[in-house]
Structure formats: structure tokens, C-alpha cells
Design a protein around this motif. Structure first.
Motif, short mmCIF file in Angstrom:
data_model
loop_
_atom_site.label_atom_id
_atom_site.label_comp_id
_atom_site.label_asym_id
_atom_site.label_seq_id
_atom_site.Cartn_x
_atom_site.Cartn_y
_atom_site.Cartn_z
N GLU A 253 0.84 -1.19 0.00
CA GLU A 253 0.00 0.00 0.00
C GLU A 253 0.88 1.25 0.00
OE1 GLU A 253 -3.23 0.36 -0.33
OE2 GLU A 253 -3.44 -1.81 -0.54
N PRO A 254 0.69 2.15 -0.95
CA PRO A 254 1.50 3.38 -1.00
C PRO A 254 1.46 4.18 0.30
CG PRO A 254 0.24 3.12 -3.04
CD PRO A 254 -0.24 2.06 -2.10
N SER A 255 0.35 4.10 1.02
CA SER A 255 0.22 4.87 2.26
C SER A 255 1.18 4.41 3.33
CB SER A 255 -1.22 4.78 2.78
OG SER A 255 -1.54 3.41 3.06
N GLU A 256 1.66 3.16 3.24
CA GLU A 256 2.59 2.63 4.23
C GLU A 256 4.05 2.90 3.86
OE1 GLU A 256 1.07 -0.72 7.02
OE2 GLU A 256 1.47 -1.56 5.03
N ARG A 257 4.29 3.36 2.65
CA ARG A 257 5.66 3.66 2.24
C ARG A 257 6.08 5.01 2.81
NH1 ARG A 257 4.09 2.54 -3.95
NH2 ARG A 257 3.26 0.42 -3.63
N TYR A 258 7.33 5.37 2.58
CA TYR A 258 7.81 6.68 3.02
C TYR A 258 6.99 7.77 2.36
CZ TYR A 258 11.92 4.20 4.80
OH TYR A 258 12.75 3.37 5.47
N GLU A 259 6.69 8.81 3.11
CA GLU A 259 5.88 9.89 2.56
C GLU A 259 6.64 10.69 1.52
OE1 GLU A 259 4.76 12.43 5.74
OE2 GLU A 259 6.82 12.98 6.27
N SER A 260 7.97 10.61 1.56
CA SER A 260 8.79 11.33 0.58
C SER A 260 10.15 10.65 0.47
CB SER A 260 8.98 12.79 1.02
OG SER A 260 9.75 12.85 2.22
N VAL A 261 10.86 11.00 -0.60
CA VAL A 261 12.22 10.48 -0.79
C VAL A 261 13.14 11.03 0.31
CG1 VAL A 261 14.21 10.43 -2.35
CG2 VAL A 261 11.90 10.21 -3.26
N ALA A 262 12.88 12.25 0.75
CA ALA A 262 13.69 12.84 1.82
C ALA A 262 13.57 12.02 3.10
CB ALA A 262 13.25 14.29 2.08
N ALA A 263 12.35 11.53 3.40
CA ALA A 263 12.16 10.71 4.60
C ALA A 263 12.89 9.38 4.47
CB ALA A 263 10.66 10.46 4.82
N MET A 264 12.88 8.82 3.28
CA MET A 264 13.61 7.56 3.05
C MET A 264 15.12 7.79 3.21
SD MET A 264 13.40 5.05 -0.28
CE MET A 264 14.41 3.56 -0.40
N THR A 265 15.60 8.91 2.71
CA THR A 265 17.03 9.23 2.82
C THR A 265 17.44 9.36 4.28
OG1 THR A 265 16.91 10.43 0.72
CG2 THR A 265 18.84 10.85 2.11
N ALA A 266 16.65 10.09 5.06
CA ALA A 266 16.97 10.30 6.47
C ALA A 266 17.01 8.97 7.22
CB ALA A 266 15.94 11.23 7.10
N ASP A 267 16.09 8.05 6.89
CA ASP A 267 16.06 6.74 7.55
C ASP A 267 17.26 5.91 7.12
OD1 ASP A 267 15.16 4.72 9.15
OD2 ASP A 267 13.67 3.98 7.72
N LEU A 268 17.57 5.93 5.83
CA LEU A 268 18.67 5.11 5.29
C LEU A 268 20.01 5.49 5.90
CD1 LEU A 268 19.59 3.00 3.12
CD2 LEU A 268 19.96 4.95 1.61
N LYS A 269 20.25 6.78 6.10
CA LYS A 269 21.56 7.26 6.54
C LYS A 269 21.94 6.75 7.94
CE LYS A 269 22.02 11.47 3.79
NZ LYS A 269 22.09 12.96 3.82
N THR A 270 20.96 6.37 8.74
CA THR A 270 21.25 5.94 10.12
C THR A 270 21.17 4.43 10.30
OG1 THR A 270 18.93 6.20 10.80
CG2 THR A 270 20.36 8.13 11.01
N THR A 271 20.98 3.68 9.21
CA THR A 271 20.75 2.24 9.33
C THR A 271 21.96 1.48 9.88
OG1 THR A 271 21.34 2.02 6.99
CG2 THR A 271 18.99 2.10 7.54
N LEU A 272 23.16 2.01 9.71
CA LEU A 272 24.36 1.32 10.19
C LEU A 272 24.80 1.82 11.57
CD1 LEU A 272 26.43 1.13 6.88
CD2 LEU A 272 24.74 -0.47 7.77
N SER A 273 24.00 2.70 12.16
CA SER A 273 24.34 3.24 13.47
C SER A 273 24.18 2.17 14.55
CB SER A 273 23.45 4.44 13.79
OG SER A 273 23.60 4.81 15.15
N PRO A 274 25.12 2.11 15.50
CA PRO A 274 24.98 1.16 16.62
C PRO A 274 23.72 1.40 17.44
CG PRO A 274 27.21 2.09 16.54
CD PRO A 274 26.38 2.87 15.57
N LEU A 275 23.19 2.62 17.40
CA LEU A 275 21.99 2.94 18.17
C LEU A 275 20.76 2.19 17.66
CD1 LEU A 275 22.51 6.81 18.55
CD2 LEU A 275 23.05 5.01 20.20
N ARG A 276 20.84 1.67 16.41
CA ARG A 276 19.68 1.00 15.83
C ARG A 276 19.81 -0.53 15.85
NH1 ARG A 276 17.49 3.96 10.49
NH2 ARG A 276 15.84 2.44 10.88
N VAL A 277 20.85 -1.02 16.51
CA VAL A 277 21.00 -2.47 16.65
C VAL A 277 19.87 -3.01 17.52
CG1 VAL A 277 22.47 -4.31 17.55
CG2 VAL A 277 23.49 -2.40 16.32
N GLY A 278 19.26 -4.10 17.11
CA GLY A 278 18.15 -4.68 17.87
C GLY A 278 16.81 -4.10 17.50
N GLU A 279 16.75 -3.32 16.44
CA GLU A 279 15.49 -2.72 16.01
C GLU A 279 14.52 -3.80 15.55
OE1 GLU A 279 15.72 0.97 13.68
OE2 GLU A 279 14.59 -0.05 12.13
#
Length: 578
Positions: A253-279
Motif C-alpha cells: 500500500e502506497p500509504s505505508e511507504r515513506y511519505e517522501s524520498v527525503a524521509a527515506m534518505t533520512a532513515d537510510l543514513k542511520t541504518t548502520l548506526s549502533p543505536l539501531r542495533v536490535g530494532e
């Protein structure tokens, strides 16, 4: 196909074909006016007769000329030549992302994030201008030799969107990245581009597309019927946070995807952060079954129902065999029996608590016990991350460093170091090699030779000096260099020749071989150079005559140069005095 040498639009001379697809043929050409190489995309002949396609093609490509971004292939011109519709674009040498993935897989997670961030930046720029690509796929993303990415085909994707379902070759290439709503025939939106970006990210992480099939229709059906396979089942080392970006971007469903490419970028940039281990894993709420509401159980009802079997069992066990046995016990006796007999649920609960304490204690002891950090030196970054995670460590931030011994993209060392004891779930940081350190040669002309030579030798170069008499450059200043400015080289052992001015008053040194010492001194006095004299034995040169000189004859030297001559002492057998 156009022949080499054909002049398109009276301006672009075709050099050679460089690509052929379902929509257009691509040629490398020379812009005869601006004297630069360009890529020309010519619309396929069977599409040249469709006026709607031509109109949309021209309109959207003209709009694409407004997209000025370092990660978007620039569109220079749109034209027509003898009925051929063509686009003139920036020429990017190198492979497309599809070929790059095939040649370089597996790609480190950090590199995937970097490359994907550039792709997202380009799409974000297009969306800001109201342009939806509609046909995002690795074949439309070019990878320059520098490693930077550029997206192409913004306009042609729009022009052919209505025809692509009927073009088998084109559709087979595009349908692997097609959003469910596009597969159903709905209008493409920005969320449709985000879905395609999620599939591209999936392929960069796994080396393959999520859905395969014999026909375009069978693949399209899977996009809106089947769930996207888990990338972590293919590569367990992929962080959950990174898989979540794929899952959210490719939600049905498109409504469940990122609302914008900017939001996807912001999420992607932190994916390798130790703070997100165990997500926790992203789970679609639309596709899940509705939560079942259990009926409320009244405590009194629970007590009544649980007591009933006990009473029945008691009655059965106490079945009368005589008249005396049928006499019911008093209320006091029943109450005493209930108090003495422990409730079965209490016994079970006690056993569970005891088991939990034992198990919990075991895990606490094991978690507190330090373990050795595994040796990941020399591994690729992705394999090292998988190894550390499997050993129950968290992967921390990485740093980059050049190395002459460790190949680019592989681990140099870790912190804590290999074999060191550390607690479970503690963070291990890695240092990743960028390969041998490249040196960017600068423009050294007019600079001091002594200063430049010292810097280059320190960097690892072998510096050779030649001299020249110059009226334009002062004595000791560099006139020219053997390596052009901007050249990137590995300096260790690399030779660079610097030509140095000896000034306008400099002179070419004469050959003083076999000269007497008096003649040499007279020559030095007349030219102004400093004479340094040394002695050695020689059976070939008579005593007192010059055996050799430095610099050599013919070398351009300054007036205040220091010249060394070696005078003969004659044959050592002659017993000449020391």
C-alpha cells in the motif's frame, strides 16, 4: 542504426553505438560546436510514428532540462532529424548499475548506503520539480569511473509509460521494479518511484531482484500478490534497520511507504548506526489479519469453573460402599482439607519461577563473561559485520584509512583488537582500508624546488632534477614537471622529474676532464661558482688532472653553484703521497 560519421541535426557527428534498448538506441557523438563528447538517444523507429508518444517525449525531456543536479544526467538538447526524434545528453563513461552490481557484488553495506543516498538525492530533486520517473531501474542509473551515480531517462520513461506494457523487451527490464499500483494499471505517483527505489536497494544488497518469472505479466502479479522476500534470509549480516528500509519502501500500500524520498534518505543514513542495533522488523499493518479480541473472563467465573473438576473428582473418589460412607463430612473438615492441599496452579507457578531463575541466572552469567573479539582482519566489510554479529557483538562506526598492505574495502583492524576479551553485545569498531593512498599532483611551476622536492620525497616520490637556463623563472624555481597537475598516483616509488631554472645568468658547464687544478680554479673564478676538490687514485689520468666532475658537462648551472671535481693522485702503485 546510424552509421559512424553521420551528422545528426547538422551538429552532432556520430562516433559509434554504445547501447540498445527497448525504447531507444544510444550513440556516442561529438558536438561539433562545443567540441565535447555527448550521448544521443534516438527514439526507436516503431515509436517514431506515434504522435502522442512524440509529443510527450518532447514535452517531458524539455522539462528534464531544468533538472540540474550532480546525480542526474544533464539533458543538453532535444531535436528531430529526418523524422528521427533524439535527445542530446551528458556522456557518462562506465557501466550502468545493473552491470556494476554483477561485477562488484557483494558490495559493502556502507557503500550501498552511499550509492543509494546519491540515487535518492537525484529522485528527490526530480520530485521537487514535479517530475516522476516511473521507470527507475539499475539500467537507468550510470556509475561513473569515480564511483558517483547519475540517473538518466526521466523524460523517455514518461513518454513510453503507456506503451511499455506492450513492448516485451522493455517491459521485462522494467517489470522487476514496477510498483503494485502500476502493475494494476493505476497512475504512478511519487510513492511508485519509492517502491522502485526499494527494489533497487534490495538488488544492491542481495545481487538479485526479489521476483522472477517467465513473462512480464507473471512478474507483475507477484508484485501485488507476494510479500517481498527477506534480505536477511539471504545475508544474515544485513542490519535489521537496513532491511526495514527495503520493507517499508516496498510496502504494497502506497500509504505505508515513506511519505517522501527525503524521509527515506533520512532513515537510510542511520541504518548502520549502533543505536539501531536490535530494532524490530517492519511489519505491514494493512496486510496483517485484524487483531482478535478475546472475551473478558470474570475472576469469579474462573474460580467457579476451576473448582468444579476438583469437587467432581472428590465425589467420584469417595463413592460410597456402605451406608456409613455416605455420611457427608462436616464444613470444618472440608475447609481444613482445602487449606492443607496446595492448589495445582500454585505448584506450577512455583516451578516456572524456579526454572526462570535458573535460566535467567545462566544467561546473566554468560552475558557477563567476556569473550574474545573474532579476527576479521582482511575480511570484506560485509563479511566482517556478519562475523561480529554472529559472535554477539554490535557493529560500531567505521573509519577509513589508506593502507599499502590491506586491499581496499577490507578490514585493517578493530577496536577492541582481535582476541581481546570484551562483553557480549559490546560495540566493536572497524577500520576499513581505502587501498594504497593516492596522491594528487599539484601545479609546482614557479615554486621553490627545495620545498617541493622535500614534500614529494616525504610522500614517497623519487624526485629527479634537471636544470635549464631561463629568463622567465628565477634561479631555483620550477619551470616544468613530468606529471601533470591533477594526476592521481600511488606515490611510493613513483618517479617525477622537475625542471628547475638556474636563472638568466646561468651557464652550461664545460667538460673539465684532464684539466689541471690551476685551470679549474681559473675557470671557477671567471664563472663565479664554488669549487669543491676531492682526490682519488687513477692509473688512467695523470696526477693533478681532473678525473671526474659533478654536475656533468653540459649541465645548466647557476653562477653561485657548487661544483665538485675529483683530481687524480696517479697510480696507487707509484706511491704518490697522500
Amino acid at each position: 542504426m546510424m552509421e559512424a560519421g553521420y551528422k545528426l541535426g547538422g551538429r552532432y557527428r556520430v562516433i559509434r553505438p554504445v547501447g540498445e534498448g527497448g525504447m531507444a538506441n544510444v550513440y556516442l557523438a561529438q558536438d561539433l560546436i562545443l567540441n565535447r563528447e555527448v550521448a544521443i538517444k534516438v527514439l526507436r523507429l516503431d515509436l517514431q510514428n506515434d504522435p502522442d508518444t512524440i509529443r510527450r517525449f518532447q514535452r517531458e525531456e524539455l522539462a528534464a532540462t531544468e533538472l540540474v543536479h550532480p546525480n542526474i544526467v544533464s539533458v543538453y538538447d532535444v531535436g528531430e532529424d529526418n523524422g528521427l526524434q533524439y535527445i542530446v545528453m551528458e556522456y557518462v563513461s562506465g557501466a550502468d548499475l545493473k552491470g556494476y552490481i554483477a561485477a562488484h557484488f557483494p558490495i559493502s553495506y556502507a557503500e550501498v548506503v552511499r550509492m543509494m543516498t546519491e540515487i535518492l538525492a537525484a529522485v528527490q530533486q526530480a520530485h521537487a520539480h514535479g517530475i516522476i520517473h516511473r521507470d527507475l531501474k539499475p539500467q537507468n542509473i550510470l556509475v561513473a569511473p569515480s564511483g558517483h551515480l547519475k540517473i538518466t531517462d526521466f523524460g523517455i520513461a514518461v513518454a513510453l509509460s503507456e506503451n511499455s506494457i506492450t513492448q516485451t523487451n522493455s517491459m521485462l527490464g522494467s517489470v522487476h521494479y514496477l510498483s503494485p499500483e502500476q502493475a494494476r494499471g493505476s497512475i504512478a505517483t511519487k510513492q511508485s518511484d519509492i517502491y522502485s527505489l526499494g527494489i533497487i536497494l534490495y538488488e544492491m544488497l542481495t545481487g538479485k531482484v526479489p521476483f522472477e518469472g517467465e513473462t512480464a505479466v507473471s512478474i507483475a502479479l507477484k508484485h501485488f500478490q507476494n510479500e517481498i522476500p527477506s534480505v536477511r534470509k539471504i545475508d544474515a549480516g544485513i542490519p535489521q534497520a537496513l532491511e526495514n528500509v527495503v520493507l517499508r519502501a516496498t510496502a504494497k500500500e502506497p500509504s505505508e511507504r515513506y511519505e517522501s524520498v527525503a524521509a527515506m534518505t533520512a532513515d537510510l543514513k542511520t541504518t548502520l548506526s549502533p543505536l539501531r542495533v536490535g530494532e524490530p522488523k517492519f511489519v505491514s499493518q494493512v496486510n496483517n489479519e485484524e487483531t482478535k479480541i478475546l472475551p473478558r473472563i470474570d475472576p469469579e467465573q474462573f474460580n467457579t469453573s476451576s473448582a468444579a473438576p476438583t469437587s467432581a473428582a472428590t465425589s467420584t473418589a469417595a463413592a460410597p460402599t456402605s451406608a456409613a460412607a455416605t455420611t457427608p463430612p462436616s464444613d470444618k473438615n472440608l475447609q481444613a482439607q482445602k487449606q492443607k492441599r496446595p492448589h495445582p496452579w500454585i505448584m506450577i507457578a512455583g516451578l516456572l519461577v524456579a526454572a526462570l531463575i535458573i535460566i535467567g541466572g545462566y544467561f546473566v552469567v554468560n552475558q557477563l563473561r567476556p569473550v574474545a573479539v573474532p579476527n576479521v582482519t582482511g575480511m570484506t566489510q560485509s563479511k566482517a559485520e556478519s562475523t561480529l554479529i554472529a559472535a554477539q557483538f554490535k557493529v560500531g562506526a567505521t573509519t577509513k584509512k589508506s593502507s599499502d598492505q590491506v586491499q581496499a574495502g577490507r578490514v585493517i583492524q578493530t577496536t577492541p583488537a582481535k582476541s581481546k576479551k570484551a562483553k557480549h553485545r559490546s560495540v566493536v569498531k572497524m577500520q576499513i582500508s581505502t587501498g594504497k593512498q593516492e596522491y594528487v599532483v599539484k601545479d609546482y611551476t614557479e615554486r621553490s624546488y627545495a620545498t617541493v622536492a622535500a614534500q614529494l620525497k616525504k610522500a614517497g616520490f623519487k624526485v629527479k632534477r634537471t636544470t635549464i637556463i631561463s629568463r622567465s623563472y628565477a634561479n631555483g624555481r620550477i619551470v616544468q614537471q613530468s606529471l601533470d597537475a591533477g594526476t592521481r598516483v600511488i606515490p611510493k616509488g613513483k618517479r617525477i622529474t622537475l625542471t628547475v631554472s638556474v636563472g638568466a645568468s646561468g651557464f652550461s658547464l664545460l667538460d673539465m676532464t684532464n684539466w689541471s687544478q690551476a685551470s679549474v680554479q681559473q675557470y671557477a673564478g671567471s664563472m663565479g661558482f664554488t669549487l669543491n676538490t676531492k682526490y682519488d687514485y687513477s692509473s688512467a689520468v695523470q696526477a693533478g688532472a681532473v678525473m671526474s666532475q659533478s654536475p656533468a658537462a653540459g649541465t645548466a648551472v647557476a653562477r653561485d653553484a657548487k661544483i665538485t671535481v675529483v683530481l687524480s693522485r696517479g697510480s696507487q702503485a707509484d706511491g704518490a703521497p697522500d
